[in-house]
Scaffold this active site. Structure first.
Site, mmCIF file in Angstrom:
data_model
loop_
_atom_site.group_PDB
_atom_site.id
_atom_site.type_symbol
_atom_site.label_atom_id
_atom_site.label_comp_id
_atom_site.label_asym_id
_atom_site.label_seq_id
_atom_site.Cartn_x
_atom_site.Cartn_y
_atom_site.Cartn_z
ATOM 1 N N GLY A 1 -12.497 0.600 1.713
ATOM 2 C CA GLY A 1 -13.117 1.439 0.703
ATOM 3 C C GLY A 1 -12.156 1.921 -0.362
ATOM 4 N N ASN A 2 -10.872 1.496 -0.312
ATOM 5 C CA ASN A 2 -9.934 1.911 -1.353
ATOM 6 C C ASN A 2 -9.115 0.710 -1.819
ATOM 7 O OD1 ASN A 2 -7.920 2.931 -2.969
ATOM 8 N ND2 ASN A 2 -7.698 4.810 -1.797
ATOM 9 N N HIS B 1 8.823 -7.220 1.472
ATOM 10 C CA HIS B 1 7.615 -6.625 2.041
ATOM 11 C C HIS B 1 7.859 -6.225 3.490
ATOM 12 C CE1 HIS B 1 4.663 -8.014 5.093
ATOM 13 N NE2 HIS B 1 3.928 -7.081 4.554
ATOM 14 N N HIS C 1 9.123 -4.605 -5.639
ATOM 15 C CA HIS C 1 9.307 -5.617 -6.686
ATOM 16 C C HIS C 1 10.398 -5.137 -7.636
ATOM 17 C CE1 HIS C 1 5.752 -7.910 -5.524
ATOM 18 N NE2 HIS C 1 5.043 -6.809 -5.510
ATOM 19 N N ARG D 1 1.777 -1.535 12.141
ATOM 20 C CA ARG D 1 0.622 -0.722 12.507
ATOM 21 C C ARG D 1 0.422 -0.687 14.008
ATOM 22 N NH1 ARG D 1 -0.269 -5.803 11.448
ATOM 23 N NH2 ARG D 1 0.669 -5.381 9.458
ATOM 24 N N HIS E 1 -2.638 -23.910 -0.323
ATOM 25 C CA HIS E 1 -3.114 -24.649 -1.496
ATOM 26 C C HIS E 1 -1.962 -25.173 -2.339
ATOM 27 C CE1 HIS E 1 -2.509 -20.558 -2.908
ATOM 28 N NE2 HIS E 1 -2.522 -20.986 -4.153
ATOM 29 N N HIS F 1 18.172 -12.413 7.643
ATOM 30 C CA HIS F 1 17.817 -12.986 8.947
ATOM 31 C C HIS F 1 18.809 -12.583 10.038
ATOM 32 C CE1 HIS F 1 14.207 -15.389 8.361
ATOM 33 N NE2 HIS F 1 14.611 -15.562 7.109
#
Lengths: 319, 319
Positions: free
Chosen positions: A303-304, A152, A142, A156, A219, A185
């Site tokens: 968990g984080n 971004h 940012h 993985r 939305h 692009h």
């Protein structure tokens, strides 16, 4: 609950991974090492950009972000899940709070465990055996100057009784510029075309359309930015070609973001443009919390929360 | 898609509602009129607080919120769903951007339609007939001074083949103060006890526990504030007692918020306290977008994201 401790950038990211009962083959090792290396390259390049341009930006930028030390630099912390018999892992969280790069969030992780029941039908290979092992990277940038787009990148490797790569990258400018969109692009098309030419999995049209489909706010009936690439379930049965493509997308993202950022470093901006940027960042926050399936899954299993939400904008407005 | 047009505060909120095939009985009329009246009371009281204290606050507060005209005042707009044979309705959206009350979002609405298939089993009376009619109010207050808590109130009547009230209110201070928490809960306990004494549905212990359960961020394992009341499915078979309770909760919320706000109007605050407030508002944004079931349902069925998200904080930080 997580234990967090501060380590150096040059920490043990490439140390042998915990296994969670998985046999870690050389490919899994290679993917894990690559994501760690890419994370370090991102820290080096973005850290250098901040150090150089941030010094020139002077105290004005500093005023706008008092959390940033004058020298910039990534704050790095490691986290680890308490290791059970069947789940565990951890990651490295790196955050830069700068004058030019207002907030960079980087997360490099290796986690393993069992998919919850409701995910087993959806994840390839998990119906047969619910165990998974995954290693990956997520990077969100940012910038302070609203003329430089937010960006971004994530990727993985997921291993169940099958194994596949996923990933993607996109630009989310508050004030879109056609030249930046075209540069981004064009670079991604080139990566895809080179991969396809070598018989690899690159497919620009398909991965661009997939990105447009995924990075969309239903939305508000609006895309979150100007697009990029998205791919999942990448397993062409030629590991080497798949892995090469994944690596090329990562390095191309870093290089192209830097090209675009440097175009606008000295471009002046108004308070009104900065406000428009913060309203736009409200839309990015909405996407992350309402629509990002990776974030949903991460919050339920990781968990984080700070690691899962490291890409949240530094500041957002809903006026 | 929605048509938005600007109307006066004194507009036609109490005009006869669209029916969507429902027979509008006097109780539905009465509830609709009450929520409209409560909305107008909120505008009057909070508008007066802003006009009086905002003038005293001077240009410092104004600088912090350049969107605010010097005089404060609610900006009111009406929205309407294009009316199909079976769905429609609309609402009035009022937003105050002030020096003391940084952002107040108020939404008073009447909507009707059919519950989507996946909701029919969950909504009382909808399995028999999927049509619903609903009228309600939602009010969120984000003060400038971090010593004054953010606060939320909402309530609604939902009519299917059955009919019931729902609602609740809570305080979400960035810097919790035990005296404010006690004042708020004492007032709510009094409303509940008075209702119970008259044979009505008030039940402080139950509604407080329900609130603690609902206004909780599971991914951070933390409550979103210091609690309040939450109730749903309220239909004790004595409409008059239920309606009285609903009305008392609304007026008590307004009065008690004002009492608490006035305590801290002149209390100085630091830039660091303001930053803590903005980080806290990031948590409120997370709750709204990740965990608020009313918001989820609204975004899926309402067609007006600005109305559904009117309670979002003016500014939030994820440093």
């Amino acid at each position: 609950m997580t234990d967090t401790l501060t380590t150096e950038t040059t920490g043990d990211r490439a140390a042998p991974p915990a296994t969670g009962g998985h046999r870690i083959d050389p490919k899994m090792h290679a993917a894990r090492s690559w994501f760690a290396e890419l994370g370090q390259r991102a820290e080096a390049r973005l850290g250098a950009l901040e150090a150089q341009a941030g010094a020139a930006a002077g105290p004005e930028g500093l005023d706008a972000n008092p959390e940033s030390p004058p020298t910039g630099g990534f704050q790095v912390s490691a986290w680890e899940r308490p290791r059970g018999a069947r789940s565990g892992g951890g990651g490295t969280l790196s955050v830069l709070r700068g004058r030019v790069l207002e907030k960079v969030g980087l997360h490099v992780y290796t986690v393993f465990g069992e998919f919850p029941t409701d995910l087993r039908d959806k994840m390839p290979g998990a119906a047969r055996d619910p165990r998974f092992w995954s290693t990956g990277i997520s990077l969100t940038i940012h910038p302070m100057n609203p003329h430089i787009p937010s960006a971004h990148y994530s990727s993985r490797l997921i291993v169940t009784s099958r194994g596949w790569f996923g990933g993607g990258c996109d630009l989310s400018p508050a004030l879109p510029r056609i030249d930046d969109t075209m540069t981004f692009h064009a670079a991604l098309r080139e990566v895809c075309d080179q991969s396809a030419l070598a018989g690899g999995p690159g497919d620009y049209d398909r991965f661009k359309a997939w990105c447009d489909d995924v990075f969309f706010l239903p939305h508000r009936n609006t895309p979150r930015g100007v697009g990029g690439l998205f791919f999942d379930d990448l397993n062409s049965r030629d590991w080497s070609l798949d892995f090469t493509f994944v690596k090329e997308v990562g390095t191309t993202f870093l290089k192209t973001f830097e090209t675009i950022a440097r175009r606008h470093l000295d471009e002046p901006f108004t308070a009104e443009e900065r406000r428009r940027q913060q309203v736009h960042r409200g839309r990015l926050a909405e996407f992350t919390l309402l629509n990002d399936r990776g974030v949903m899954a991460g919050l339920k299993t990781h968990g984080n929360p700070d690691a899962v939400l490291v890409g949240m904008p530094p500041e957002a407005r809903w006026p």
